[in-house]
Design an enzyme around this catalytic site. Structure first.
Site, PDB file in Angstrom:
ATOM      1  N   ASP A  58      -2.617   2.251  -6.193  1.00 57.90           N
ATOM      2  CA  ASP A  58      -1.558   2.272  -5.186  1.00 57.90           C
ATOM      3  C   ASP A  58      -1.567   1.064  -4.262  1.00 57.90           C
ATOM      4  OD1 ASP A  58      -3.953   3.015  -3.999  1.00 57.90           O
ATOM      5  OD2 ASP A  58      -2.993   4.317  -2.542  1.00 57.90           O
ATOM      6  N   GLU A  59      -2.272   0.004  -4.639  1.00 58.22           N
ATOM      7  CA  GLU A  59      -2.434  -1.109  -3.710  1.00 58.22           C
ATOM      8  C   GLU A  59      -2.518  -2.416  -4.481  1.00 58.22           C
ATOM      9  OE1 GLU A  59      -5.561  -2.329  -0.112  1.00 58.22           O
ATOM     10  OE2 GLU A  59      -5.953  -0.602  -1.405  1.00 58.22           O
ATOM     11  N   ASP A  80       0.868  -1.180   0.000  1.00 57.05           N
ATOM     12  CA  ASP A  80       0.000   0.000   0.000  1.00 57.05           C
ATOM     13  C   ASP A  80       0.903   1.227   0.000  1.00 57.05           C
ATOM     14  OD1 ASP A  80      -2.095   1.744   0.114  1.00 57.05           O
ATOM     15  OD2 ASP A  80      -2.988   0.917   1.930  1.00 57.05           O
TER      16      ASP A  80
END
Length: 477
Positions: free
Chosen positions: A105-106, A11
């Site tokens: 983003d993960e 993350d």
């Protein structure tokens, strides 16, 4: 459940805001808030400095301004963030063929499938190496969680924030989860959490002790049984490399409610064009056209129409969305409109009549409904040696955070604009905080620019490889 912590969850830390801070040296260590800047905008991401004031994602932007009035408020630059995300996902792909992106983003990564880890020591080494590679490639930090299941790995990455790594040994899950709030479990939102609280269950240990039958009685068979397993630390979901898109959609929230029916129809047509652009970019077509309308009283209506076959034709989608709008009462005003396409396929059944209509429209000089409109031509009188003219020029619009380049001062970004002026700070990701200068909004020496790469010499920006060097004045030197 695995015997070794070989499922990794990455993350990125405050991704959008961190990317802006990395791109703008003068904002490092200061509160930065990214999102929609209009009266009805919401916060997309807040930097850790802004979070100390109570600002968080999905908060109304007006409330964020009251909590952190001195923060930098910037528009989101999704093409820029997507280019950084591609670099990060490329690094994850080097670890394993099984990478499951959840957002820009993960992502989850199956380290065992990549042959890079089979025990705690090798998993930790792979995680630390990944964090170092991300920092070297993008200049940003990410937090890593390692565990024997996806659920626990995600919890671990949350504990690792910011810029850390947490490994949870398999077999310790129930001890870890027991004292935590029920909200830590996937699928337990505010409503479910409140329902469980009223039943006397506030911790994960309470859920485990209640038993499956009681949770099924409270929440239904599927949700209750799943929650009971998770409360005991069980999660056998695999990392799935391909997550097929089910739909493509776009929507806009308007600063002022729309009342004019012609304007509403125009906005629906514009959204349909944008939706088709995303549809084509994803390599899909779709059969079902969906219209979403949120009215002045926050009531939301959706209408859909299923075509004979899948299409990615802008005329077909635009006309279908227009037909759906005819069935919606917009009396009182509209605050949000959205157009989507579902029932996706990877081929297109062409509509010859729609093709003919589109060609006819183009021949007749139909308007271009693309998002970016070319700025109006400068009046000749404003240019050295130009003939005098009284024709007014349309004022150019500059958004806070936007990348620009000045013929004399070089690369910079917009701090703000208004009353015919635009203020720009001239700096680059690898420079010291730069100077601020103000210009007329129609200054011919000031132009929009592609973002510079965050790490000097990478040549990666939103425009793709090579674009940054051209825009950056030797950025890759």
């Amino acid at each position: 459940m695995r015997a070794a912590p070989t499922i990794l969850h990455l993350d990125m830390d405050a991704f959008f805001a961190a990317a802006e801070q990395a791109a703008k040296p003068s904002l490092r260590g200061k509160p930065v808030i990214v999102g929609g800047l209009g009266p009805r905008g919401v916060v997309a991401t807040a930097s850790y400095e802004a979070r100390r004031f109570g600002v968080h994602s999905a908060m109304p932007m007006g409330q964020a301004r009251r909590l952190a009035p001195n923060a930098a408020f910037l528009v989101a630059r999704f093409a820029f963030y997507r280019s950084i995300s591609e670099q990060v996902m490329e690094l994850l792909g080097r670890l394993s063929p099984l990478v499951e992106p959840l957002s820009l983003d993960e992502a989850f990564v199956d380290l065992e499938a990549g042959g890079v880890a089979d025990d705690s020591a090798s998993a930790r080494a792979a995680g630390e190496r990944l964090r170092a590679d991300i920092l070297a490639t993008t200049g940003l930090t990410g937090s890593v969680g390692l565990a024997g299941s996806k659920m626990i790995a995600k919890i671990a990455s949350e504990e690792a924030k910011p810029d850390g790594l947490v490994l949870i040994e398999p077999g310790t899950e129930r001890e870890l989860l027991g004292p935590r709030s029920v909200r830590i479990l996937p699928g337990v939102g505010p409503a479910t959490g409140e329902h469980l609280r009223r039943a006397g269950m506030t911790t994960v240990a309470d859920l485990a002790e209640a038993g499956e039958d009681e949770l099924v009685r409270l929440l239904g068979k599927a949700h209750g049984a799943s929650l009971h397993r998770m409360a005991q630390g069980y999660d056998d979901r695999p990392v799935v490399a391909e997550r097929d898109a089910k739909s493509v959609s776009v929507e806009d929230t308007f600063d002022v409610d729309l009342h004019d029916r012609v304007r509403i129809r125009t906005e629906v047509e514009r959204l349909a064009e944008r939706c088709v652009g995303r549809l084509r970019a994803s390599g899909h077509s779709g059969r079902t056209i969906v219209l979403k309308v949120r009215r002045y009283d926050f009531s939301t209506l959706t209408r859909s129409e299923t075509l004979r076959g899948p299409t990615d034709d802008p005329v077909v989608v635009r006309e279908a969305a227009g037909r759906l709008l005819e069935a919606v009462d917009t009396t009182g005003g509209v605050r949000l409109l959205g157009v989507g396409v579902s029932g996706l396929a990877d081929y297109t059944q062409e509509d010859l009549f729609a093709q003919f209509a589109e060609a006819a429209e183009a021949t007749a000089g139909g308007r271009d409904t693309g998002e970016a409109e070319a700025p109006a031509a400068e009046p000749a009188a404003s240019l050295p040696g130009g003939p005098a003219t009284t024709a007014p020029a349309e004022e150019r619009h500059w958004s806070p955070g936007q990348d620009v380049r000045h013929a004399v001062h070089g690369a910079g970004w917009v701090q703000g604009s208004g009353v015919g002026r635009v203020t720009v700070r001239f700096e680059e990701p690898w420079s010291a905080p730069g100077r601020v200068r103000t210009f007329a909004v129609d200054d011919p020496d000031l132009e929009p620019s592609e973002p510079l790469p965050l790490v000097r010499g990478t040549g990666r920006a939103a425009g793709g490889p090579g674009r940054a060097e051209a825009a950056g004045g030797g950025a890759a030197a």
